[in-house]
Design an enzyme around this catalytic site. Structure first.
Site, mmCIF file in Angstrom:
data_model
loop_
_atom_site.group_PDB
_atom_site.id
_atom_site.type_symbol
_atom_site.label_atom_id
_atom_site.label_comp_id
_atom_site.label_asym_id
_atom_site.label_seq_id
_atom_site.Cartn_x
_atom_site.Cartn_y
_atom_site.Cartn_z
ATOM 1 N N PHE A 229 35.623 47.991 45.219
ATOM 2 C CA PHE A 229 35.931 48.504 43.879
ATOM 3 C C PHE A 229 35.014 49.706 43.590
ATOM 4 O O PHE A 229 34.329 49.773 42.575
ATOM 5 C CB PHE A 229 35.744 47.426 42.803
ATOM 6 C CG PHE A 229 36.481 46.141 43.065
ATOM 7 C CD1 PHE A 229 37.819 46.008 42.710
ATOM 8 C CD2 PHE A 229 35.844 45.077 43.673
ATOM 9 C CE1 PHE A 229 38.501 44.822 42.953
ATOM 10 C CE2 PHE A 229 36.517 43.893 43.913
ATOM 11 C CZ PHE A 229 37.854 43.760 43.560
ATOM 12 N N ASN A 277 43.356 47.708 48.503
ATOM 13 C CA ASN A 277 43.051 46.611 47.593
ATOM 14 C C ASN A 277 41.847 45.838 48.121
ATOM 15 O O ASN A 277 41.847 45.377 49.261
ATOM 16 C CB ASN A 277 44.275 45.693 47.473
ATOM 17 C CG ASN A 277 44.023 44.514 46.542
ATOM 18 O OD1 ASN A 277 43.350 43.564 46.911
ATOM 19 N ND2 ASN A 277 44.591 44.583 45.354
ATOM 20 N N ASP A 298 31.888 44.842 42.834
ATOM 21 C CA ASP A 298 31.789 45.312 41.446
ATOM 22 C C ASP A 298 33.185 45.505 40.859
ATOM 23 O O ASP A 298 33.621 46.634 40.620
ATOM 24 C CB ASP A 298 30.989 46.623 41.403
ATOM 25 C CG ASP A 298 30.782 47.120 39.979
ATOM 26 O OD1 ASP A 298 30.824 46.298 39.043
ATOM 27 O OD2 ASP A 298 30.585 48.343 39.806
ATOM 28 N N CYS A 338 31.528 42.525 34.643
ATOM 29 C CA CYS A 338 31.447 43.205 33.347
ATOM 30 C C CYS A 338 32.312 42.490 32.316
ATOM 31 O O CYS A 338 32.706 43.080 31.307
ATOM 32 C CB CYS A 338 31.856 44.674 33.477
ATOM 33 S SG CYS A 338 33.554 44.919 34.049
#
Length: 395
Positions: A229, A277, A298, A338
Protein backbone atom coordinates in the site's frame (compact mmCIF):
# COMPACT_ATOMS: atom_id res chain seq x y z
CA UNK A 1 -23.66 48.51 23.28
CA UNK A 2 -24.50 45.05 24.63
CA UNK A 3 -23.36 42.05 22.66
CA UNK A 4 -26.07 40.24 20.70
CA UNK A 5 -27.00 37.01 22.45
CA UNK A 6 -26.47 33.89 20.32
CA UNK A 7 -29.23 31.28 20.05
CA UNK A 8 -29.34 28.80 22.93
CA UNK A 9 -29.09 25.01 22.80
CA UNK A 10 -30.25 23.16 25.91
CA UNK A 11 -28.54 19.79 26.38
CA UNK A 12 -29.16 16.81 28.62
CA UNK A 13 -27.42 16.41 31.96
CA UNK A 14 -25.38 13.55 30.50
CA UNK A 15 -24.36 15.71 27.54
CA UNK A 16 -23.45 18.66 29.76
CA UNK A 17 -21.27 16.44 31.97
CA UNK A 18 -19.43 15.07 28.92
CA UNK A 19 -18.76 18.56 27.54
CA UNK A 20 -17.56 19.81 30.92
CA UNK A 21 -15.19 16.85 31.27
CA UNK A 22 -13.47 17.73 28.01
CA UNK A 23 -15.30 15.81 25.29
CA UNK A 24 -15.92 18.40 22.54
CA UNK A 25 -18.82 16.67 20.74
CA UNK A 26 -22.50 16.30 21.49
CA UNK A 27 -24.79 14.10 19.43
CA UNK A 28 -28.32 15.12 18.56
CA UNK A 29 -29.72 12.45 20.90
CA UNK A 30 -28.43 14.51 23.84
CA UNK A 31 -30.00 17.74 22.58
CA UNK A 32 -33.09 18.57 24.67
CA UNK A 33 -33.97 21.85 22.95
CA UNK A 34 -32.31 22.80 19.66
CA UNK A 35 -31.37 26.45 19.11
CA UNK A 36 -33.91 28.58 17.29
CA UNK A 37 -31.85 29.34 14.20
CA UNK A 38 -31.77 28.37 10.54
CA UNK A 39 -28.24 29.70 10.03
CA UNK A 40 -25.82 27.03 8.82
CA UNK A 41 -22.91 26.48 11.18
CA UNK A 42 -24.19 29.02 13.69
CA UNK A 43 -22.36 29.69 16.93
CA UNK A 44 -24.76 28.92 19.78
CA UNK A 45 -24.76 29.20 23.55
CA UNK A 46 -24.93 25.81 25.29
CA UNK A 47 -26.71 25.38 28.63
CA UNK A 48 -27.57 22.40 30.84
CA UNK A 49 -31.15 21.40 31.79
CA UNK A 50 -31.19 24.02 34.57
CA UNK A 51 -29.99 26.77 32.23
CA UNK A 52 -26.45 26.90 33.62
CA UNK A 53 -23.86 27.83 30.95
CA UNK A 54 -21.71 25.06 29.48
CA UNK A 55 -19.99 27.06 26.73
CA UNK A 56 -20.39 27.95 23.06
CA UNK A 57 -20.38 25.62 20.07
CA UNK A 58 -20.90 25.27 16.35
CA UNK A 59 -24.40 23.97 15.65
CA UNK A 60 -25.07 21.68 12.67
CA UNK A 61 -28.52 21.69 11.14
CA UNK A 62 -28.40 18.12 9.78
CA UNK A 63 -25.46 16.19 11.19
CA UNK A 64 -26.06 13.54 13.88
CA UNK A 65 -23.21 15.34 15.64
CA UNK A 66 -25.19 18.45 16.54
CA UNK A 67 -22.70 20.47 18.62
CA UNK A 68 -18.93 20.94 18.45
CA UNK A 69 -17.66 22.87 21.45
CA UNK A 70 -15.54 25.95 20.78
CA UNK A 71 -15.12 27.36 24.29
CA UNK A 72 -16.29 26.61 27.82
CA UNK A 73 -16.94 30.31 28.33
CA UNK A 74 -20.42 31.71 27.82
CA UNK A 75 -21.25 34.61 25.47
CA UNK A 76 -21.07 37.06 28.36
CA UNK A 77 -17.40 36.13 28.91
CA UNK A 78 -16.11 35.58 25.38
CA UNK A 79 -17.28 36.54 21.91
CA UNK A 80 -16.83 33.90 19.22
CA UNK A 81 -16.20 35.84 16.02
CA UNK A 82 -13.53 36.14 13.31
CA UNK A 83 -11.05 37.62 15.77
CA UNK A 84 -11.58 34.61 18.06
CA UNK A 85 -11.04 32.13 15.21
CA UNK A 86 -8.02 34.05 13.87
CA UNK A 87 -6.40 33.85 17.30
CA UNK A 88 -7.01 30.10 17.37
CA UNK A 89 -5.35 29.79 13.95
CA UNK A 90 -2.37 31.83 15.13
CA UNK A 91 -1.98 29.59 18.18
CA UNK A 92 -2.16 26.46 16.02
CA UNK A 93 0.61 27.78 13.77
CA UNK A 94 2.72 28.78 16.78
CA UNK A 95 2.50 25.23 18.19
CA UNK A 96 4.33 24.01 15.07
CA UNK A 97 7.29 26.33 15.69
CA UNK A 98 9.56 23.41 16.75
CA UNK A 99 8.89 21.90 13.30
CA UNK A 100 9.62 25.11 11.38
CA UNK A 101 12.37 23.38 9.38
CA UNK A 102 9.79 21.11 7.71
CA UNK A 103 8.16 22.13 4.45
CA UNK A 104 5.52 19.39 4.71
CA UNK A 105 3.41 19.24 7.89
CA UNK A 106 -0.07 19.61 9.35
CA UNK A 107 -0.77 23.16 10.48
CA UNK A 108 -4.26 22.66 11.95
CA UNK A 109 -5.50 19.37 13.40
CA UNK A 110 -9.19 19.92 14.04
CA UNK A 111 -10.49 19.40 17.56
CA UNK A 112 -6.96 18.81 18.90
CA UNK A 113 -6.17 22.45 18.04
CA UNK A 114 -9.58 23.61 19.29
CA UNK A 115 -10.71 24.31 15.73
CA UNK A 116 -13.40 21.63 15.35
CA UNK A 117 -13.67 20.10 11.90
CA UNK A 118 -10.80 22.05 10.32
CA UNK A 119 -7.68 20.32 8.97
CA UNK A 120 -4.89 22.11 7.11
CA UNK A 121 -1.72 20.61 5.61
CA UNK A 122 1.23 22.52 4.21
CA UNK A 123 3.22 21.37 1.19
CA UNK A 124 5.85 23.97 0.39
CA UNK A 125 4.00 27.12 -0.69
CA UNK A 126 0.65 25.33 -0.96
CA UNK A 127 -1.99 24.64 1.66
CA UNK A 128 -4.59 21.89 1.52
CA UNK A 129 -7.70 22.64 3.58
CA UNK A 130 -10.40 20.18 4.64
CA UNK A 131 -13.57 20.91 6.61
CA UNK A 132 -15.57 18.19 8.35
CA UNK A 133 -18.02 20.33 10.29
CA UNK A 134 -20.80 22.62 9.12
CA UNK A 135 -19.38 25.46 11.19
CA UNK A 136 -16.04 25.36 9.39
CA UNK A 137 -17.56 24.54 6.02
CA UNK A 138 -19.47 27.84 5.85
CA UNK A 139 -16.35 29.76 6.93
CA UNK A 140 -13.75 28.10 4.68
CA UNK A 141 -13.44 31.01 2.25
CA UNK A 142 -12.56 33.28 5.18
CA UNK A 143 -10.26 30.63 6.66
CA UNK A 144 -8.41 30.32 3.34
CA UNK A 145 -7.86 34.08 3.08
CA UNK A 146 -6.70 34.27 6.69
CA UNK A 147 -4.29 31.34 6.36
CA UNK A 148 -2.82 32.75 3.17
CA UNK A 149 -2.18 36.00 5.04
CA UNK A 150 -0.68 34.25 8.10
CA UNK A 151 1.53 31.79 6.20
CA UNK A 152 2.31 33.54 2.92
CA UNK A 153 0.98 30.52 0.99
CA UNK A 154 0.54 31.07 -2.75
CA UNK A 155 -2.33 28.55 -3.04
CA UNK A 156 -5.03 27.23 -0.71
CA UNK A 157 -6.91 24.21 -2.04
CA UNK A 158 -10.22 22.98 -0.66
CA UNK A 159 -10.15 19.15 -0.44
CA UNK A 160 -13.67 18.60 0.80
CA UNK A 161 -14.16 15.28 -0.97
CA UNK A 162 -13.78 12.94 2.02
CA UNK A 163 -16.48 10.42 2.94
CA UNK A 164 -16.74 11.98 6.40
CA UNK A 165 -18.69 14.83 4.85
CA UNK A 166 -21.49 12.41 3.95
CA UNK A 167 -22.00 11.70 7.66
CA UNK A 168 -22.17 15.45 8.30
CA UNK A 169 -24.70 16.00 5.49
CA UNK A 170 -22.21 18.15 3.56
CA UNK A 171 -21.65 18.04 -0.20
CA UNK A 172 -18.26 16.96 -1.57
CA UNK A 173 -16.13 19.35 -3.57
CA UNK A 174 -12.56 20.12 -4.64
CA UNK A 175 -11.63 23.65 -5.65
CA UNK A 176 -9.04 26.39 -5.41
CA UNK A 177 -9.85 28.88 -2.64
CA UNK A 178 -6.77 31.08 -3.08
CA UNK A 179 -4.23 31.43 -5.88
CA UNK A 180 -4.30 30.64 -9.60
CA UNK A 181 -3.20 27.88 -11.94
CA UNK A 182 -1.90 24.43 -11.03
CA UNK A 183 -1.45 23.38 -7.43
CA UNK A 184 1.63 21.15 -7.69
CA UNK A 185 4.18 21.47 -4.92
CA UNK A 186 7.25 19.73 -3.55
CA UNK A 187 8.07 18.89 0.06
CA UNK A 188 10.60 16.77 1.96
CA UNK A 189 10.41 13.75 4.21
CA UNK A 190 13.85 13.67 5.74
CA UNK A 191 16.24 13.84 2.78
CA UNK A 192 13.68 12.58 0.25
CA UNK A 193 11.86 15.03 -2.04
CA UNK A 194 8.23 14.36 -2.99
CA UNK A 195 5.81 16.05 -5.37
CA UNK A 196 2.05 16.37 -4.78
CA UNK A 197 -0.89 17.63 -6.81
CA UNK A 198 -3.18 19.20 -4.23
CA UNK A 199 -6.13 19.24 -6.62
CA UNK A 200 -5.73 15.69 -7.90
CA UNK A 201 -4.05 13.42 -5.36
CA UNK A 202 -5.76 11.51 -2.55
CA UNK A 203 -6.71 12.96 0.83
CA UNK A 204 -5.06 16.37 1.30
CA UNK A 205 -2.23 15.38 -1.06
CA UNK A 206 -0.16 12.93 0.98
CA UNK A 207 -0.11 11.20 4.36
CA UNK A 208 1.86 13.61 6.52
CA UNK A 209 0.85 11.80 9.72
CA UNK A 210 3.26 9.01 8.73
CA UNK A 211 6.32 11.16 8.03
CA UNK A 212 8.08 10.41 11.33
CA UNK A 213 7.26 6.71 10.97
CA UNK A 214 8.67 6.72 7.43
CA UNK A 215 11.94 8.14 8.72
CA UNK A 216 12.09 5.74 11.69
CA UNK A 217 11.44 2.73 9.48
CA UNK A 218 14.34 3.82 7.29
CA UNK A 219 16.61 3.84 10.32
CA UNK A 220 15.73 0.27 11.33
CA UNK A 221 15.24 -1.42 7.95
CA UNK A 222 17.77 -3.69 6.25
CA UNK A 223 18.18 -6.30 3.52
CA UNK A 224 15.31 -6.87 1.10
CA UNK A 225 12.32 -4.60 1.76
CA UNK A 226 8.65 -4.87 0.84
CA UNK A 227 6.35 -1.84 1.12
CA UNK A 228 2.64 -2.66 0.75
CA UNK A 229 0.00 0.00 0.00
CA UNK A 230 2.90 2.27 -0.92
CA UNK A 231 0.91 5.23 -2.37
CA UNK A 232 3.63 7.74 -3.39
CA UNK A 233 6.45 5.68 -1.89
CA UNK A 234 6.88 7.32 1.52
CA UNK A 235 7.95 4.16 3.31
CA UNK A 236 9.65 2.70 0.21
CA UNK A 237 11.99 5.65 -0.27
CA UNK A 238 12.80 5.74 3.44
CA UNK A 239 13.61 2.00 3.40
CA UNK A 240 15.79 2.44 0.32
CA UNK A 241 18.40 4.30 2.39
CA UNK A 242 19.28 1.18 4.39
CA UNK A 243 17.83 -1.72 2.36
CA UNK A 244 19.63 -3.41 -0.52
CA UNK A 245 16.38 -3.43 -2.54
CA UNK A 246 12.77 -2.37 -2.01
CA UNK A 247 9.63 -3.58 -3.76
CA UNK A 248 6.79 -1.07 -3.44
CA UNK A 249 3.26 -2.36 -4.16
CA UNK A 250 0.45 0.09 -4.99
CA UNK A 251 -2.88 -0.71 -6.62
CA UNK A 252 -3.78 2.77 -7.88
CA UNK A 253 -2.08 3.33 -11.27
CA UNK A 254 -1.72 7.08 -10.81
CA UNK A 255 -0.17 6.67 -7.37
CA UNK A 256 2.17 3.97 -8.73
CA UNK A 257 3.44 6.34 -11.40
CA UNK A 258 4.00 9.04 -8.81
CA UNK A 259 5.95 6.58 -6.63
CA UNK A 260 8.16 5.70 -9.61
CA UNK A 261 8.70 9.39 -10.34
CA UNK A 262 9.58 10.10 -6.71
CA UNK A 263 12.07 7.21 -6.66
CA UNK A 264 13.69 8.51 -9.86
CA UNK A 265 13.73 12.10 -8.58
CA UNK A 266 15.69 11.00 -5.53
CA UNK A 267 17.99 8.61 -7.39
CA UNK A 268 16.62 5.57 -5.54
CA UNK A 269 17.56 3.01 -8.19
CA UNK A 270 17.06 0.14 -5.72
CA UNK A 271 13.27 0.80 -5.58
CA UNK A 272 10.92 -1.14 -7.87
CA UNK A 273 7.22 -0.23 -8.01
CA UNK A 274 4.62 -2.89 -8.83
CA UNK A 275 1.07 -1.83 -9.70
CA UNK A 276 -0.91 -4.61 -7.97
CA UNK A 277 -3.30 -5.53 -5.16
CA UNK A 278 -1.39 -5.89 -1.88
CA UNK A 279 -3.57 -8.75 -0.63
CA UNK A 280 -2.89 -10.72 -3.81
CA UNK A 281 0.85 -10.01 -3.71
CA UNK A 282 1.15 -11.08 -0.07
CA UNK A 283 -0.78 -14.26 -0.72
CA UNK A 284 1.47 -15.07 -3.67
CA UNK A 285 4.66 -14.41 -1.73
CA UNK A 286 3.63 -16.28 1.41
CA UNK A 287 2.57 -19.34 -0.59
CA UNK A 288 5.60 -19.31 -2.90
CA UNK A 289 8.16 -18.95 -0.12
CA UNK A 290 9.39 -15.47 -1.10
CA UNK A 291 11.01 -13.90 1.95
CA UNK A 292 12.05 -10.37 2.98
CA UNK A 293 14.03 -8.76 5.79
CA UNK A 294 11.70 -5.77 6.17
CA UNK A 295 7.96 -5.63 5.45
CA UNK A 296 5.68 -2.57 5.77
CA UNK A 297 1.89 -2.99 5.91
CA UNK A 298 0.16 0.41 5.75
CA UNK A 299 -3.37 -0.08 4.38
CA UNK A 300 -6.04 2.62 4.07
CA UNK A 301 -8.63 2.81 6.85
CA UNK A 302 -10.40 -0.55 6.88
CA UNK A 303 -12.94 0.33 9.61
CA UNK A 304 -14.77 3.59 8.92
CA UNK A 305 -17.68 2.68 11.22
CA UNK A 306 -17.98 0.43 14.27
CA UNK A 307 -20.40 -1.84 12.46
CA UNK A 308 -17.62 -2.83 10.05
CA UNK A 309 -15.08 -3.64 12.77
CA UNK A 310 -15.31 -7.45 12.58
CA UNK A 311 -14.70 -7.45 8.82
CA UNK A 312 -11.85 -4.97 9.21
CA UNK A 313 -10.17 -7.06 11.90
CA UNK A 314 -10.28 -10.12 9.66
CA UNK A 315 -8.62 -8.13 6.87
CA UNK A 316 -5.94 -6.76 9.22
CA UNK A 317 -5.34 -10.28 10.57
CA UNK A 318 -4.88 -11.74 7.08
CA UNK A 319 -2.47 -8.98 6.05
CA UNK A 320 -0.34 -9.32 9.16
CA UNK A 321 -0.42 -13.13 9.18
CA UNK A 322 0.89 -13.30 5.61
CA UNK A 323 3.37 -10.47 6.19
CA UNK A 324 4.82 -12.32 9.18
CA UNK A 325 5.12 -15.48 7.09
CA UNK A 326 7.07 -13.49 4.48
CA UNK A 327 9.71 -12.33 6.95
CA UNK A 328 13.06 -13.97 7.52
CA UNK A 329 14.21 -14.58 11.13
CA UNK A 330 15.21 -11.29 12.79
CA UNK A 331 13.13 -9.46 10.17
CA UNK A 332 11.26 -6.20 10.83
CA UNK A 333 7.50 -5.75 10.41
CA UNK A 334 6.12 -2.20 10.38
CA UNK A 335 2.36 -2.57 10.61
CA UNK A 336 -0.09 0.33 10.68
CA UNK A 337 -3.77 1.15 11.07
CA UNK A 338 -5.42 4.52 10.46
CA UNK A 339 -8.88 3.25 11.50
CA UNK A 340 -10.00 5.59 14.27
CA UNK A 341 -12.64 3.14 15.52
CA UNK A 342 -9.99 0.47 16.14
CA UNK A 343 -8.32 0.98 19.52
CA UNK A 344 -4.61 0.64 20.07
CA UNK A 345 -5.25 -2.30 22.41
CA UNK A 346 -7.40 -4.13 19.84
CA UNK A 347 -4.82 -3.54 17.12
CA UNK A 348 -2.03 -4.95 19.30
CA UNK A 349 -4.17 -7.96 20.17
CA UNK A 350 -4.72 -8.58 16.45
CA UNK A 351 -0.98 -8.36 15.70
CA UNK A 352 -0.14 -10.84 18.47
CA UNK A 353 -2.91 -13.18 17.31
CA UNK A 354 -1.50 -13.08 13.76
CA UNK A 355 1.98 -13.83 15.12
CA UNK A 356 0.63 -16.78 17.10
CA UNK A 357 -1.18 -18.16 14.05
CA UNK A 358 1.99 -17.71 11.98
CA UNK A 359 3.94 -19.53 14.72
CA UNK A 360 6.47 -16.68 14.84
CA UNK A 361 7.69 -15.36 18.21
CA UNK A 362 7.98 -11.57 18.06
CA UNK A 363 9.33 -8.58 19.93
CA UNK A 364 7.37 -5.33 19.96
CA UNK A 365 10.10 -2.73 19.46
CA UNK A 366 7.99 0.42 19.35
CA UNK A 367 4.37 1.46 19.58
CA UNK A 368 4.06 4.67 17.60
CA UNK A 369 1.39 7.01 16.32
CA UNK A 370 1.17 10.21 14.31
CA UNK A 371 3.82 12.94 14.50
CA UNK A 372 3.95 16.03 16.70
CA UNK A 373 1.98 18.02 14.12
CA UNK A 374 -0.97 15.60 14.58
CA UNK A 375 -1.56 15.89 18.37
CA UNK A 376 -4.11 13.86 20.30
CA UNK A 377 -6.80 15.76 22.22
CA UNK A 378 -7.24 14.46 25.74
CA UNK A 379 -10.76 13.16 26.21
CA UNK A 380 -11.31 12.44 22.51
CA UNK A 381 -9.92 8.97 21.65
CA UNK A 382 -10.88 9.42 17.99
CA UNK A 383 -7.95 11.81 17.55
CA UNK A 384 -5.54 8.94 18.31
CA UNK A 385 -6.47 7.20 15.09
CA UNK A 386 -3.05 6.18 13.76
CA UNK A 387 -1.26 3.14 15.13
CA UNK A 388 2.19 2.03 13.92
CA UNK A 389 3.83 -1.00 15.52
CA UNK A 390 7.46 -1.92 14.85
CA UNK A 391 7.80 -5.67 15.40
CA UNK A 392 10.83 -7.97 15.13
CA UNK A 393 10.32 -11.62 14.17
CA UNK A 394 12.72 -13.70 16.27
CA UNK A 395 12.62 -17.10 14.55
Amino acid sequence: MARPTPPTARVSLKGAKALRKGHPWLYRTELMEPPQTEERGAVVSVVDPQGNPVGQAFYAQRSPLALRLLTRKGPAEEKVDEAFLRHRLELSLARRAPLRQRDGLRLVHGEADLLPGLFVDRYGAGLSLQTLSEGMDVRKEWVARTLAELTGASHVVCRDDASGRDFEGLTREVKLLHGQGEARFSYHEGENLFEVDLLGDMKTGAFLDQVDNHVRAGELARGEGLDLFSYHGGFALALSRTCDSVLAVEQDPKASERARANAARNGRTNVTVENANAFDVLRRFSESGRRFDTVVVDPPGLAKRREGMATALRAYHELNLRALKCLRPEGLLVTCSCSGKLSREAFEEMVLSAASDAKRPVQILERRGAGLDHPVLGGLPETEYLKAFFVRVLL
